[in-house]
Structure formats: structure tokens, C-alpha cells
Write a protein that holds these residues in place. Structure first.
Motif, short mmCIF file in Angstrom:
data_model
loop_
_atom_site.label_atom_id
_atom_site.label_comp_id
_atom_site.label_asym_id
_atom_site.label_seq_id
_atom_site.Cartn_x
_atom_site.Cartn_y
_atom_site.Cartn_z
N PRO A 1 6.36 4.72 3.60
CA PRO A 1 5.99 4.18 2.50
C PRO A 1 5.35 2.97 2.27
CG PRO A 1 8.36 4.59 2.75
CD PRO A 1 7.72 4.71 4.13
N SER A 2 5.14 1.96 3.23
CA SER A 2 4.37 1.01 2.93
C SER A 2 3.03 1.24 3.46
CB SER A 2 5.13 -0.18 3.86
OG SER A 2 5.88 0.15 5.12
N GLY A 3 2.74 2.30 3.75
CA GLY A 3 1.06 2.39 3.94
C GLY A 3 0.60 2.28 5.55
N LEU A 4 -0.72 2.63 5.51
CA LEU A 4 -1.59 2.58 6.78
C LEU A 4 -2.60 1.73 6.31
CD1 LEU A 4 -1.62 4.34 9.30
CD2 LEU A 4 -3.31 5.84 8.29
N VAL A 5 -2.37 0.65 7.35
CA VAL A 5 -3.31 -0.45 7.01
C VAL A 5 -4.67 -0.38 8.39
CG1 VAL A 5 -3.60 -3.05 6.89
CG2 VAL A 5 -1.21 -1.74 6.90
N GLY A 6 -5.72 -0.72 8.15
CA GLY A 6 -6.90 -1.11 9.08
C GLY A 6 -7.79 0.23 9.13
N ILE A 7 -7.98 0.82 8.05
CA ILE A 7 -8.85 1.99 8.34
C ILE A 7 -10.38 1.72 8.33
CG2 ILE A 7 -9.95 4.04 7.13
CD1 ILE A 7 -7.05 4.17 5.68
N ALA A 8 -11.06 2.15 9.60
CA ALA A 8 -12.34 1.90 9.88
C ALA A 8 -13.32 1.93 8.49
CB ALA A 8 -12.76 2.41 10.94
N LYS A 9 -14.40 1.35 8.59
CA LYS A 9 -15.51 1.47 7.58
C LYS A 9 -16.33 2.43 7.99
CE LYS A 9 -13.88 -1.50 4.69
NZ LYS A 9 -13.19 -1.27 3.62
#
Lengths: 374, 313
Positions: free
Chosen positions: B136-144
Motif C-alpha cells: 500500500p505504501s507504493g513503489l519508489v525509485g522508478i527509472a526515467k
């Protein structure tokens, strides 16, 4: 149709706010599933800003507070943050209420060099540390440490845990498993339940068969109350511990007599009436409680306290660093020994939360009310 | 067959480029970006519901499948961002095919319930697979994303990039609208038995449309993940599916401009009235009610009517 458009556009124009020199932004989940958290935060902040302006403001300049609602959604929070940064030219943003929206705007806060003081709990917000990101609530890890410390003191080694399958239960479970070693504690049973489950007898009987020294339950909402009831029905002897997530009058109502004798860590605001007069937090908390309850005619909640601390930290940083955004961030990082509603804040380069274990008290349920243990 | 609506496409291109050069404020740019995201999703739903008569309340799930595929693959496995878009599209196509196979035989409320259920299941999966989705707190650090060596890392660059995609998508949509295929879909919507008697394989056509639109949704989802750099299940909940539904209906079902118009109105309008705070919901709700009650063809129907008056006379 033309007339309607005219009226509408003029209304929108009038809706704009007057120009003021210090713009403070805030994003809270005022509506949506987390509104019970967001609303007291918004109310607290409005009350404090009002009071600050009445007292003369910052060197004669008033604070113009701009609050937006993110409805508990990430994309909404991101839009509102850009709006605060680009249109309203705010110098600091307080909020958001929840972890997801806070993480969603973390990058933007850095890109726009705007200090962000989040009111969400997760440790991930300030780990890894970012120059502009701060938060006021205690991380869940501190609650876990508080319980383990108490267990260690009472020489309880074998512990069973039962956690809920949601965001709150999950971070709790991870922290419980990770910290156990540091306190010489062995987790002998690891059970889980869903928020919507109506009976936890099977999990608890499994736990009872392993005869642990203590049971720790981590969850929010009605489910932990059911755990407490089943625990009494099964007549388990090991003491029951719960998280700070149930530290509300609502829980006592739900669990009734089943909660009797149960332990939990909680913030001081929950037991403010029972604090000794020597407690250094009491004056602040009583003051906040009185002001909030007389302004809004409803009981104070610890969530509003997070916004209280956020504003006080901002005020300190503003008075020290002036209106420059970078300087405010620097001043925030150097705040030491600020006594707030949640605990004592000691910010540093590696810690942008700054709270310690002392921000929690161990309390026990007695006669359907709280009692301070230590 | 009608001629392609070049006017609309030219208007889109002119508007997007003029907007870029006139408005530098990143907030306004981000709003247009969100409008484009919603517009593509609403247009896809419009094809399903407005053309083929397939009620789908699970569109947010396919959007989410694309976003999470990209998120998980770049965060945990460091796979090339472009590749993740393709993988997401493929997964979404396959899932839509498998889900659509039994459910598209249903009609009306039953189909709505089935797709609703599917959307909820996917939402729960995003929440429960904590180890890979971040819960629920999400996925951080997705590449650009980077194109030709340029890293798309701010609103302006993404605006240009996404405008190109959006215009391309609109052209495709316009071509689809004027193609034989769109008439086939509308025929199926009118009467399934009649189209069967004309030799159309109804279930096959429906299945292909469903899987293809879901695939496009996933591509947009991947781009959304690159844009926001962070995703959590909230963005892909039932509420978003319903929002899309309202956008398509409000804009005008069965019309190619409908999805875009509805998305533009429903994304921009709340921003305009958010100064009213407490009254926001009331204003928003009454506007919706007025449009649905008095303009059943949606905004695009209204515009067509107004234009028609001048053009014909």
C-alpha cells in the motif's frame, strides 16, 4: 449559457486569495478514506496560523496559509504540490497526510527546492535523507522498540506476533521481525489476519499451543478488538501487547472489557489528563488540547498533533532562517531540543525526523480507560 | 464513408504547441499532461463502451498492470525502460485475452460486475504482493525514460515527448473512427444477432477490441510510471475506472473527440474550483448532473449540434 459562464468565471476570480508576503502551503487528505487523519490536521494548522497572525506574524508580515485537499491520492498530491510551488510561490509545504502522497512528491520537493514537512508515518519518507524532506510523526520502528524494551526488562524472550495484512500491519511486522535480534527476542510464531476477518480464534489457538511469553498484535480498525476478545475467550495467560494504532477511545468502545489489562505504546496526547504535572510535555499538550477543543468543539486527536509540530518547526525555522527556502531547510535540519506535542525533536544531517523512543509511553487498559505504566 | 476530421487534429497540434510556447509554468504543463493521460484512457474506454458496447469497469487495472510492470522491472531488475513498456503491453494483452474470453460473453450489468471484480482483484494483488509491489505504501525509485540520449526528467521534456505520443494516438483514433472496423463495432452494439447473420464473428471481434485497448492502456500506464517516478495502488483503484467512465460519458459516447473533451473538462475543472474548498464537491456534482440530464450526447454532441447549425445553413 453566456450569463452562466460569466457568473462562473467571476466566481472563480473572486475565489482567488489576497496577496500576502509569506505563503505557507499545506496538503492534507481532508476528504477520502484518510479524512479522519487529514481533517484534524487541517483544523489544527488553520487555528495555529490564525493565532500567529493575530499575534503580529513574522516581523509584522502575516502568513498566508493555502491548504489543498489531495483526497488521499498520489496524482492529486503531485498536482497540488506543483500548484503550490509554481503558482502560489510557497516557501514551505506541510503535509501530506499519508505515506503514498508524501513519497509521490518527494522528487518534486527537491526539484523545486521547497522544504516539505510531512505528517505521514513511514520511515521511508526520510530514509534515505533528502535535504528538503522532514517529517513529524514517530516512525513505527520506535513503537516496536518501545515494546521490545519493555519485554526485555521483564525478561520475556519468546514472543508470538499476529499482524494485519495491510500497510500498517505490514510495516509493523517488518519492524517486529527486524528488531527482535537486537533485544534478544525470539519470534516463535508469526500469524496474520485480514482487516475484514471476523474471528481470529484459529490463529490465536496456534499461538497459544506454543506457549509464548508475550503476544504482540499489530493492526488498526475493528480487527484488533476481535483479537482482544478471542484472546480473552481462549483464556491465554501471556500478556497481550498492541500497537499505537489502537490508542483511541473508539477502540476501547469496540473491545469493551476484553481490552482490560492489555499493553500498548502511545503518544502522550492520548493520556494527557493522566500525565504528572512534572512532565515537560504537559503544558504544551494541555494548551493545544484546550485551544483545539474550544475552537472546534470536538475532542483532540494525536493526528492533529503532527500538524501542530510541523507548524511549530516551520515557525522556528522561519524565525531563524528568514524567508529563504534553502535557509529554512538548513534551519530545520539544525533544530535541537524542541519540545513538541509528539516528543522532543533533535534533527540532524542523518535524521530528519529527530524523535526518539521517549516519544512513546507504555500504557495499559484499566477499567476501560488508559493507565500509564512507564 | 466520412472524411477524416482534419480540423480536430490540427486544432490539437496547434493548441499543444502554442500552449508550450506561451505557458512556462510547470503546474499548468503538468495539468495538460494529466489531461492527456486521462484523455487516452477515456478514449480507449469510449471505444469499448461507446462503439462496441462493452461495459468495462476494470480499465484502471490494465493501466496499473502497465505501470507496475515498468515499476517492478526497472526498480528490482534494472531492465531497459523501453523493454518494460513492451513487456507490460504484452502481459496486459494476454491477461485481457484470458479475462475477456469468458466474461465478454456476458452483457450489461453482468459484464459490468465481472470487469468490476477483475479490477478489484488486480487492486488487491498490487496491495498484497508487498515484496515486489511495495504494497500500500507504493513503489519508489522508478527509472526515467531516455530518448536519443536525452533523459526525460522534468515537466517540459515530458510535455514534448507525451504531446507527440498523444497526437500520434489521436491520429490513430481518427483513422479507426473512419475505418470499416468502427462501423463493424457499432453494428455489433446495435444488434448482435443481426451482425451474426451478416457473418461477423461477434465474440472474436469483441475479444480483439478488448485485448487491444487493454494493451494500449498498459503502454500509457508504463509512461505514467516514468512520469510520476512513484506508483501506489491508489492510482489504479476502482475510483479511477469510474472517473474514466464519467469522462467518456460526459464527453460523448461513440464520438472520437468525446474521451478527450471529457478528460479535459473533468481534469481542469476541479483545479479551477479548488479555491472554494468546501463547495468543490457540490459545484462539481451539480455540473455533472446538468450535463448528463440536458446533453445526453455529451459535450461533443453539443458542439456538433452548435457547429452543425452554422455549417449547414
Amino acid at each position: 449559457m453566456k450569463k452562466m459562464l460569466l457568473i462562473l468565471s467571476s466566481l472563480i476570480f473572486l475565489g482567488g486569495y489576497a496577496y500576502a508576503e509569506i505563503n505557507l502551503g499545506a496538503i492534507f487528505s481532508v476528504t477520502g478514506p484518510a479524512s479522519y487523519l487529514g481533517l484534524p490536521e487541517k483544523q489544527t494548522l488553520e487555528m495555529l496560523v490564525d493565532e500567529y497572525n493575530k499575534a503580529g506574524g513574522f516581523k509584522g508580515e502575516k502568513i498566508n496559509l493555502i491548504v489543498y485537499d489531495d483526497k488521499g491520492e498520489d496524482a492529486e498530491a503531485r498536482k497540488k504540490f506543483l500548484r503550490l510551488a509554481q503558482n502560489d510561490k510557497v516557501i514551505t509545504v506541510i503535509g501530506p497526510t499519508r505515506t503514498g502522497p508524501s513519497l509521490a512528491i518527494k522528487d518534486e520537493a527537491q526539484k523545486n527546492s521547497i522544504p516539505l514537512i510531512s505528517c505521514a508515518a513511514s520511515k521511508v519518507i526520510v530514509h534515505p535523507v533528502n535535504k528538503f524532506i522532514f517529517k513529524t510523526p514517530q516512525s513505527d520502528e520506535l513503537a516496536v522498540e518501545k515494546i521490545y524494551e519493555y519485554l526485555q526488562k521483564n525478561k520475556n524472550k519468546k514472543v508470538a506476533i499476529i499482524t494485519s495484512q495491510d500497510g500498517f500491519g505490514d510495516t509493523g511486522r517488518n519492524a517486529l521481525l527486524a528488531e527482535a535480534k537486537n533485544y534478544g527476542i525470539e519470534i516463535i510464531s508469526d500469524e496474520r489476519f485480514k482487516d475484514t476477518d471476523k474471528d481470529m480464534t484459529s490463529q490465536l489457538s496456534k499461538i497459544a499451543s506454543k506457549s509464548p511469553d508475550a503476544i504482540i498484535c499489530w493492526g488498526i480498525g475493528p480487527a484488533p478488538a476481535i483479537v482482544a476478545k478471542n484472546y480473552k475467550q481462549l483464556n491465554i495467560k501471556a500478556p497481550l501487547f498492541m500497537s499505537h494504532g489502537v490508542a483511541s477511545k473508539k477502540f476501547l468502545e469496540l473491545a469493551g472489557s476484553a481490552a482490560e489489562g492489555m499493553y500498548l505504546p502511545a503518544g502522550r496526547l492520548t493520556v494527557v489528563d493522566k500525565l504528572s504535572d512534572k512532565d515537560k510535555y504537559k503544558p504544551i499538550l494541555m494548551d493545544y488540547k484546550k485551544k483545539f477543543e474550544s475552537t472546534y468543539n470536538q475532542p483532540v486527536s494525536s493526528f492533529g498533533g503532527y500538524a501542530y509540530d510541523a507548524f511549530m518547526l516551520f515557525k522556528l525555522a522561519l524565525e531563524k532562517g528568514g524567508k529563504d527556502k534553502e535557509k529554512i531547510a538548513e534551519a530545520l535540519e539544525n533544530i535541537k531540543n524542541y519540545v513538541g506535542s509528539t516528543g522532543t525533536f533533535n534533527m540532524s544531517k542523518d535524521d530528519h525526523n529527530g524523535l526518539g523512543k521517549e516519544s512513546f509511553l507504555m500504557i495499559r487498559v484499566k477499567n476501560n480507560d488508559w493507565e500509564i505504566v512507564e | 464513408m466520412k472524411k477524416t476530421n482534419k480540423l480536430y487534429l490540427i486544432f490539437l497540434i496547434v493548441f499543444l504547441s502554442v500552449f508550450y510556447f506561451l505557458v512556462e509554468n510547470q503546474f499548468y504543463r503538468s495539468i495538460v499532461i494529466y489531461v492527456m493521460f486521462n484523455a487516452i484512457n477515456a478514449s480507449l474506454l469510449n471505444i469499448l463502451f461507446g462503439y462496441a458496447g462493452i461495459i468495462s469497469l476494470g480499465q484502471a487495472a490494465f493501466f496499473g498492470i502497465g505501470a507496475y510492470t515498468t515499476g517492478i522491472l526497472t526498480v528490482h531488475f534494472g531492465i531497459n525502460p523501453f523493454l518494460t513498456i513492451l513487456i507490460g503491453a504484452f502481459i496486459s494483452f494476454v491477461v485481457a485475452y484470458i479475462v475477456g474470453f469468458p466474461t465478454l460473453k456476458l452483457h450489461g450489468h453482468y459484464l459490468a460486475m465481472a470487469t468490476l471484480g477483475f479490477g478489484m482483484i488486480v487492486y488487491i494483488l498490487f496491495n498484497e504482493f508487498t515484496d515486489i509491489t511495495g504494497g500500500p505504501s507504493g513503489l519508489v525509485g522508478i527509472a526515467k525514460l531516455s530518448i536519443f540520449g536525452i533523459l526525460i526528467d522534468d515537466e517540459s521534456k515530458f510535455y514534448i515527448f507525451f504531446s507527440v505520443i498523444f497526437v500520434g494516438f489521436s491520429i490513430l483514433l481518427e483513422l479507426f473512427d473512419k475505418s470499416f472496423y468502427s462501423y463493424k463495432l457499432k453494428f455489433i452494439k446495435e444488434s448482435e444477432s443481426a451482425s451474426k447473420s451478416f457473418g461477423i464473428n461477434v465474440s472474436k471481434v469483441k475479444l480483439i477490441v478488448f485485448a487491444t485497448t487493454s494493451m494500449f492502456s498498459a503502454v500509457v500506464g508504463s509512461l505514467f510510471a516514468f512520469y510520476s517516478g512513484f506508483i501506489s495502488p491508489v492510482s489504479f483503484s476502482l475510483k479511477y475506472s469510474i472517473d474514466l467512465f464519467v469522462m467518456a460519458t460526459l464527453g460523448g459516447l461513440g464520438s472520437i473527440t468525446g474521451g478527450t473533451l471529457g478528460a479535459a473538462l473533468l481534469t481542469v475543472f476541479p483545479e479551477l474550483i479548488s479555491n472554494f474548498e468546501d463547495y468543490e464537491m457540490i459545484i462539481y456534482g451539480s455540473l455533472l448532473a446538468i450535463i448528463v440530464m440536458f446533453f445526453p450526447q455529451g459535450i461533443s454532441g453539443l458542439i456538433k449540434k452548435m457547429l452543425g447549425k452554422y455549417v449547414r445553413s
